[in-house]
Design a protein around this motif. Structure first.
Motif, PDB file in Angstrom:
ATOM      1  N   CYS A  68      16.782  36.930  14.623  1.00 48.07           N
ATOM      2  CA  CYS A  68      16.886  38.263  14.034  1.00 48.07           C
ATOM      3  C   CYS A  68      18.117  38.384  13.148  1.00 48.07           C
ATOM      4  O   CYS A  68      19.107  37.686  13.309  1.00 48.07           O
ATOM      5  CB  CYS A  68      16.945  39.319  15.138  1.00 48.07           C
ATOM      6  SG  CYS A  68      15.464  39.366  16.154  1.00 48.07           S
ATOM      7  N   GLY A  69      18.040  39.285  12.207  1.00 52.29           N
ATOM      8  CA  GLY A  69      19.098  39.525  11.236  1.00 52.29           C
ATOM      9  C   GLY A  69      18.432  39.896   9.941  1.00 52.29           C
ATOM     10  O   GLY A  69      17.876  40.989   9.794  1.00 52.29           O
ATOM     11  N   SER A  70      18.428  38.957   8.990  1.00 52.04           N
ATOM     12  CA  SER A  70      17.638  39.170   7.779  1.00 52.04           C
ATOM     13  C   SER A  70      16.152  39.204   8.118  1.00 52.04           C
ATOM     14  O   SER A  70      15.368  39.874   7.438  1.00 52.04           O
ATOM     15  CB  SER A  70      17.923  38.057   6.762  1.00 52.04           C
ATOM     16  OG  SER A  70      19.283  38.101   6.359  1.00 52.04           O
ATOM     17  N   LEU A  71      15.769  38.474   9.166  1.00 47.82           N
ATOM     18  CA  LEU A  71      14.400  38.565   9.676  1.00 47.82           C
ATOM     19  C   LEU A  71      14.296  39.821  10.525  1.00 47.82           C
ATOM     20  O   LEU A  71      15.040  40.001  11.499  1.00 47.82           O
ATOM     21  CB  LEU A  71      14.057  37.333  10.512  1.00 47.82           C
ATOM     22  CG  LEU A  71      12.645  37.279  11.094  1.00 47.82           C
ATOM     23  CD1 LEU A  71      11.593  37.241   9.987  1.00 47.82           C
ATOM     24  CD2 LEU A  71      12.484  36.059  12.007  1.00 47.82           C
ATOM     25  N   HIS A  72      13.388  40.694  10.189  1.00 45.67           N
ATOM     26  CA  HIS A  72      13.294  41.999  10.847  1.00 45.67           C
ATOM     27  C   HIS A  72      12.755  41.875  12.278  1.00 45.67           C
ATOM     28  O   HIS A  72      11.716  41.272  12.520  1.00 45.67           O
ATOM     29  CB  HIS A  72      12.383  42.922  10.038  1.00 45.67           C
ATOM     30  CG  HIS A  72      13.009  43.386   8.756  1.00 45.67           C
ATOM     31  ND1 HIS A  72      12.581  44.500   8.070  1.00 45.67           N
ATOM     32  CD2 HIS A  72      14.050  42.886   8.038  1.00 45.67           C
ATOM     33  CE1 HIS A  72      13.325  44.667   6.988  1.00 45.67           C
ATOM     34  NE2 HIS A  72      14.210  43.691   6.944  1.00 45.67           N
ATOM     35  N   CYS A  73      13.489  42.480  13.208  1.00 44.54           N
ATOM     36  CA  CYS A  73      13.091  42.538  14.608  1.00 44.54           C
ATOM     37  C   CYS A  73      13.227  43.981  15.099  1.00 44.54           C
ATOM     38  O   CYS A  73      14.365  44.492  15.154  1.00 44.54           O
ATOM     39  CB  CYS A  73      13.960  41.633  15.453  1.00 44.54           C
ATOM     40  SG  CYS A  73      13.894  39.876  15.030  1.00 44.54           S
ATOM     41  N   PRO A  74      12.147  44.654  15.506  1.00 45.69           N
ATOM     42  CA  PRO A  74      10.772  44.209  15.306  1.00 45.69           C
ATOM     43  C   PRO A  74      10.382  44.260  13.825  1.00 45.69           C
ATOM     44  O   PRO A  74      11.147  44.775  13.036  1.00 45.69           O
ATOM     45  CB  PRO A  74       9.978  45.242  16.141  1.00 45.69           C
ATOM     46  CG  PRO A  74      10.831  46.485  16.106  1.00 45.69           C
ATOM     47  CD  PRO A  74      12.253  46.000  16.097  1.00 45.69           C
ATOM     48  N   TYR A  98       9.322  41.035  14.518  1.00 46.63           N
ATOM     49  CA  TYR A  98       9.588  39.753  15.168  1.00 46.63           C
ATOM     50  C   TYR A  98      10.462  39.959  16.395  1.00 46.63           C
ATOM     51  O   TYR A  98      11.125  40.999  16.544  1.00 46.63           O
ATOM     52  CB  TYR A  98      10.219  38.785  14.177  1.00 46.63           C
ATOM     53  CG  TYR A  98       9.224  38.308  13.150  1.00 46.63           C
ATOM     54  CD1 TYR A  98       8.442  37.190  13.381  1.00 46.63           C
ATOM     55  CD2 TYR A  98       9.025  39.028  11.969  1.00 46.63           C
ATOM     56  CE1 TYR A  98       7.498  36.775  12.461  1.00 46.63           C
ATOM     57  CE2 TYR A  98       8.080  38.625  11.046  1.00 46.63           C
ATOM     58  CZ  TYR A  98       7.316  37.498  11.295  1.00 46.63           C
ATOM     59  OH  TYR A  98       6.369  37.105  10.384  1.00 46.63           O
ATOM     60  N   LYS A  99      10.463  38.977  17.286  1.00 45.24           N
ATOM     61  CA  LYS A  99      11.205  39.087  18.529  1.00 45.24           C
ATOM     62  C   LYS A  99      12.176  37.920  18.638  1.00 45.24           C
ATOM     63  O   LYS A  99      11.790  36.759  18.435  1.00 45.24           O
ATOM     64  CB  LYS A  99      10.246  39.089  19.726  1.00 45.24           C
ATOM     65  CG  LYS A  99       9.307  40.292  19.736  1.00 45.24           C
ATOM     66  CD  LYS A  99       8.398  40.289  20.960  1.00 45.24           C
ATOM     67  CE  LYS A  99       7.489  41.521  20.954  1.00 45.24           C
ATOM     68  NZ  LYS A  99       6.610  41.566  22.154  1.00 45.24           N
TER      69      LYS A  99
END
Length: 222
Positions: free
Chosen positions: A201-207, A209-210
């Motif tokens: 998570c970070g630049s990758l959106h959570c949620p 994503y987990k």
């Protein structure tokens, strides 16, 4: 006998062929046959990682099966893409330069047998598959089913090299029911390595994503 009259033509009995009335129909029929033949030649290919055969359906055929290969996990000059090496290689030259690239076999290195029962250190097979009457194949990371209008070829878990390894890597989809190379080495040797891939998570959106969850994948055709 009943007779039929077509505009501009003489009356004909029912026992006479319609094709004699319309010879251009034969040309149309030939064109349709040619189109059908060309359509049957349409197809696209993909690699099914960790399986020796293609999916058992009416529209996918095996081109060849072989061994997953690639660059060494710790060599900085390694190519990023893994390849599916055939079982019947052809050689011509017998010598090479001192700075040649290297090709190694590939094995699973997911901890705790992540990819399947007793999968750790197992050598990885592969199959090159051709999807008939399809023009596109896509691997979708993070999904285990295809979107509407697409046909599933197979699904599984996303894999790549380990994050701390010096060699470049690329993402591939390991089949959910992996097979292993018969007679392969069960030791951690010099090879291309496949690890599971997890979400960070970070630049990758959570949620949605987990964090630290392994990513699935699916290969779809259309």
């Amino acid at each position: 006998m009943v007779a039929f009259v077509f505009p501009g033509r003489q009356a004909l009995g029912t026992d006479q062929s319609v094709l004699e009335l319309f010879p251009e129909y034969q040309n149309i029929k030939a064109e349709l046959a040619a189109i059908k033949s060309r359509h049957s030649e349409i197809g696209t290919t993909y690699i099914r990682w960790s399986r020796k055969q293609c999916p058992s359906n009416t529209y996918t055929e095996l081109v060849y099966s072989g061994y997953a290969g690639g660059g060494h996990y710790d060599e900085t000059g390694s190519a990023a893409e893994p390849v599916c090496l055939p079982k019947d290689p052809d050689f011509v030259k017998t010598s090479h330069s001192i700075s040649s690239g290297n090709m190694y076999g590939a094995e699973f290195f997911g901890h705790n047998n992540f990819f399947g029962a007793n999968s750790q250190f197992q050598d990885v097979p592969c199959a090159v598959c051709r999807v008939k009457q399809a023009s596109s194949v896509i691997m979708i990371p993070g999904k285990n089913r295809c979107y509407t209008g697409w046909n599933m070829e197979y699904y599984g878990y996303l894999a790549s090299n380990g994050y701390s390894q010096r060699a470049a890597g690329s993402y591939v989809c390991i089949d959910i029911q992996p097979e292993y190379v018969s007679g392969g080495s069960l030791a951690n040797g010099n090879s291309k390595l496949f690890y599971e891939v997890v979400a960070r998570c970070g630049s990758l959106h959570c949620p949605p994503y987990k964090a630290n969850y392994p990513l699935t994948c699916v290969v779809c055709s259309k």
